[in-house]
Write a protein that holds these residues in place. Structure first.
Motif, PDB file in Angstrom:
ATOM      1  N   LEU A  30      20.171  -3.455 -21.317  1.00 42.32           N
ATOM      2  CA  LEU A  30      21.233  -4.201 -20.644  1.00 42.32           C
ATOM      3  C   LEU A  30      21.268  -5.658 -21.070  1.00 42.32           C
ATOM      4  N   ASP A  31      20.158  -6.368 -20.877  1.00 39.78           N
ATOM      5  CA  ASP A  31      20.150  -7.794 -21.152  1.00 39.78           C
ATOM      6  C   ASP A  31      18.728  -8.217 -21.479  1.00 39.78           C
ATOM      7  N   ARG A  32      18.627  -9.066 -22.468  1.00 39.95           N
ATOM      8  CA  ARG A  32      17.294  -9.536 -22.857  1.00 39.95           C
ATOM      9  C   ARG A  32      16.813 -10.592 -21.872  1.00 39.95           C
ATOM     10  N   LEU A  33      15.558 -10.479 -21.488  1.00 40.79           N
ATOM     11  CA  LEU A  33      14.948 -11.468 -20.602  1.00 40.79           C
ATOM     12  C   LEU A  33      14.548 -12.688 -21.414  1.00 40.79           C
ATOM     13  N   PRO A  34      14.557 -13.873 -20.803  1.00 38.77           N
ATOM     14  CA  PRO A  34      14.151 -15.074 -21.548  1.00 38.77           C
ATOM     15  C   PRO A  34      12.673 -15.004 -21.905  1.00 38.77           C
ATOM     16  N   ALA A  35      12.329 -15.724 -22.941  1.00 37.32           N
ATOM     17  CA  ALA A  35      10.929 -15.776 -23.374  1.00 37.32           C
ATOM     18  C   ALA A  35      10.083 -16.444 -22.302  1.00 37.32           C
ATOM     19  N   ALA A  36       8.828 -16.104 -22.283  1.00 37.06           N
ATOM     20  CA  ALA A  36       7.912 -16.704 -21.314  1.00 37.06           C
ATOM     21  C   ALA A  36       7.814 -18.202 -21.580  1.00 37.06           C
ATOM     22  N   PRO A  37       7.721 -18.996 -20.514  1.00 37.79           N
ATOM     23  CA  PRO A  37       7.648 -20.438 -20.722  1.00 37.79           C
ATOM     24  C   PRO A  37       6.353 -20.838 -21.409  1.00 37.79           C
ATOM     25  N   LYS A  38       6.467 -21.840 -22.253  1.00 35.99           N
ATOM     26  CA  LYS A  38       5.287 -22.353 -22.933  1.00 35.99           C
ATOM     27  C   LYS A  38       4.647 -23.413 -22.042  1.00 35.99           C
ATOM     28  N   PRO A  39       3.332 -23.547 -22.094  1.00 32.25           N
ATOM     29  CA  PRO A  39       2.686 -24.561 -21.262  1.00 32.25           C
ATOM     30  C   PRO A  39       3.132 -25.969 -21.668  1.00 32.25           C
ATOM     31  N   VAL A  40       3.372 -26.796 -20.654  1.00 30.89           N
ATOM     32  CA  VAL A  40       3.810 -28.168 -20.917  1.00 30.89           C
ATOM     33  C   VAL A  40       2.661 -28.980 -21.488  1.00 30.89           C
ATOM     34  N   PHE A  41       1.503 -28.798 -20.888  1.00 28.21           N
ATOM     35  CA  PHE A  41       0.331 -29.532 -21.345  1.00 28.21           C
ATOM     36  C   PHE A  41      -0.525 -28.614 -22.183  1.00 28.21           C
ATOM     37  N   GLU A  42      -0.795 -29.013 -23.379  1.00 28.98           N
ATOM     38  CA  GLU A  42      -1.688 -28.227 -24.224  1.00 28.98           C
ATOM     39  C   GLU A  42      -3.120 -28.564 -23.855  1.00 28.98           C
ATOM     40  N   ARG A  43      -3.947 -27.573 -23.920  1.00 30.56           N
ATOM     41  CA  ARG A  43      -5.355 -27.820 -23.615  1.00 30.56           C
ATOM     42  C   ARG A  43      -5.969 -28.668 -24.721  1.00 30.56           C
ATOM     43  N   ALA A  44      -6.672 -29.668 -24.285  1.00 31.06           N
ATOM     44  CA  ALA A  44      -7.348 -30.528 -25.249  1.00 31.06           C
ATOM     45  C   ALA A  44      -8.519 -29.755 -25.846  1.00 31.06           C
ATOM     46  N   ALA A  45      -8.670 -29.897 -27.124  1.00 30.82           N
ATOM     47  CA  ALA A  45      -9.785 -29.229 -27.791  1.00 30.82           C
ATOM     48  C   ALA A  45     -11.088 -29.849 -27.284  1.00 30.82           C
ATOM     49  N   THR A  46     -12.005 -28.986 -26.936  1.00 28.26           N
ATOM     50  CA  THR A  46     -13.283 -29.493 -26.447  1.00 28.26           C
ATOM     51  C   THR A  46     -14.038 -30.122 -27.616  1.00 28.26           C
TER      52      THR A  46
END
Length: 100
Positions: free
Chosen positions: A48-64
Protein backbone atom coordinates in the motif's frame (compact mmCIF):
# COMPACT_ATOMS: atom_id res chain seq x y z
CA UNK A 1 21.56 -10.20 -6.38
CA UNK A 2 21.31 -9.07 -2.82
CA UNK A 3 18.16 -8.81 -0.76
CA UNK A 4 16.90 -5.39 0.30
CA UNK A 5 14.54 -4.93 3.24
CA UNK A 6 12.03 -2.09 3.41
CA UNK A 7 9.10 -1.33 5.69
CA UNK A 8 5.67 -1.04 4.09
CA UNK A 9 2.00 -0.87 4.94
CA UNK A 10 0.52 -3.99 3.38
CA UNK A 11 -2.95 -5.35 2.88
CA UNK A 12 -3.14 -8.97 4.04
CA UNK A 13 -6.30 -10.94 4.77
CA UNK A 14 -8.46 -7.79 4.63
CA UNK A 15 -6.33 -6.01 7.23
CA UNK A 16 -3.82 -3.22 6.82
CA UNK A 17 -0.64 -4.00 8.74
CA UNK A 18 2.96 -2.80 8.85
CA UNK A 19 5.44 -5.32 7.51
CA UNK A 20 9.10 -5.80 6.74
CA UNK A 21 9.17 -6.59 3.02
CA UNK A 22 12.16 -8.30 1.43
CA UNK A 23 12.93 -7.36 -2.17
CA UNK A 24 15.18 -9.30 -4.50
CA UNK A 25 16.09 -7.44 -7.67
CA UNK A 26 13.30 -4.93 -7.03
CA UNK A 27 10.63 -7.63 -6.77
CA UNK A 28 9.00 -8.39 -3.41
CA UNK A 29 9.79 -11.93 -2.27
CA UNK A 30 8.11 -12.17 1.13
CA UNK A 31 6.95 -10.06 4.04
CA UNK A 32 7.28 -10.45 7.77
CA UNK A 33 4.44 -8.93 9.71
CA UNK A 34 5.69 -6.55 12.39
CA UNK A 35 5.21 -8.08 15.83
CA UNK A 36 5.18 -11.65 14.56
CA UNK A 37 7.62 -14.11 13.10
CA UNK A 38 5.27 -15.20 10.35
CA UNK A 39 6.57 -14.94 6.79
CA UNK A 40 3.93 -14.27 4.16
CA UNK A 41 4.48 -14.93 0.45
CA UNK A 42 4.54 -11.79 -1.69
CA UNK A 43 1.78 -13.18 -3.91
CA UNK A 44 -0.73 -12.98 -1.05
CA UNK A 45 -0.09 -9.36 -0.05
CA UNK A 46 -0.67 -5.96 -1.59
CA UNK A 47 1.83 -3.17 -1.02
CA UNK A 48 0.00 0.00 0.00
CA UNK A 49 2.47 2.64 1.14
CA UNK A 50 6.10 2.71 2.09
CA UNK A 51 6.86 3.60 5.69
CA UNK A 52 9.44 6.33 6.33
CA UNK A 53 12.96 5.30 7.17
CA UNK A 54 13.87 4.98 10.82
CA UNK A 55 15.14 8.24 12.29
CA UNK A 56 18.87 8.63 12.59
CA UNK A 57 20.29 9.59 15.98
CA UNK A 58 20.80 13.33 16.36
CA UNK A 59 23.83 12.92 18.56
CA UNK A 60 26.49 10.54 17.41
CA UNK A 61 28.23 8.59 20.08
CA UNK A 62 31.66 9.91 20.76
CA UNK A 63 34.36 7.38 20.12
CA UNK A 64 35.77 6.18 23.38
CA UNK A 65 39.38 7.27 23.68
CA UNK A 66 41.92 4.51 23.64
CA UNK A 67 43.47 3.83 27.03
CA UNK A 68 46.95 5.27 27.37
CA UNK A 69 49.78 2.89 26.74
CA UNK A 70 51.42 1.65 29.92
CA UNK A 71 54.62 3.45 30.75
CA UNK A 72 57.79 1.49 30.90
CA UNK A 73 59.72 1.86 34.15
CA UNK A 74 62.33 4.19 32.73
CA UNK A 75 62.83 6.28 35.86
CA UNK A 76 65.27 5.07 38.55
CA UNK A 77 62.67 5.68 41.31
CA UNK A 78 61.96 1.98 41.73
CA UNK A 79 65.68 1.33 42.24
CA UNK A 80 65.93 4.13 44.82
CA UNK A 81 62.89 2.71 46.64
CA UNK A 82 64.43 -0.75 46.84
CA UNK A 83 67.70 0.68 48.16
CA UNK A 84 65.86 2.74 50.83
CA UNK A 85 63.86 -0.31 51.94
CA UNK A 86 67.02 -2.40 52.15
CA UNK A 87 68.83 0.24 54.22
CA UNK A 88 65.80 0.57 56.52
CA UNK A 89 65.78 -3.20 57.02
CA UNK A 90 69.51 -3.31 57.84
CA UNK A 91 69.54 -0.37 60.22
CA UNK A 92 66.04 -0.64 61.74
CA UNK A 93 67.39 -1.95 65.05
CA UNK A 94 69.90 0.88 65.39
CA UNK A 95 67.26 3.51 64.35
CA UNK A 96 64.82 2.12 66.93
CA UNK A 97 67.48 2.29 69.64
CA UNK A 98 68.34 5.91 68.67
CA UNK A 99 64.66 6.95 68.87
CA UNK A 100 64.22 5.23 72.25
Amino acid sequence: MSDRVEYWWISYSTETQPAEVTFRGGIPVHARLIGTRDLVAAASIELLDRLPAAPKPVFERAATPAPPAPKEPTSPMWLIGIIVLTLLYWFSGQIFDAIK
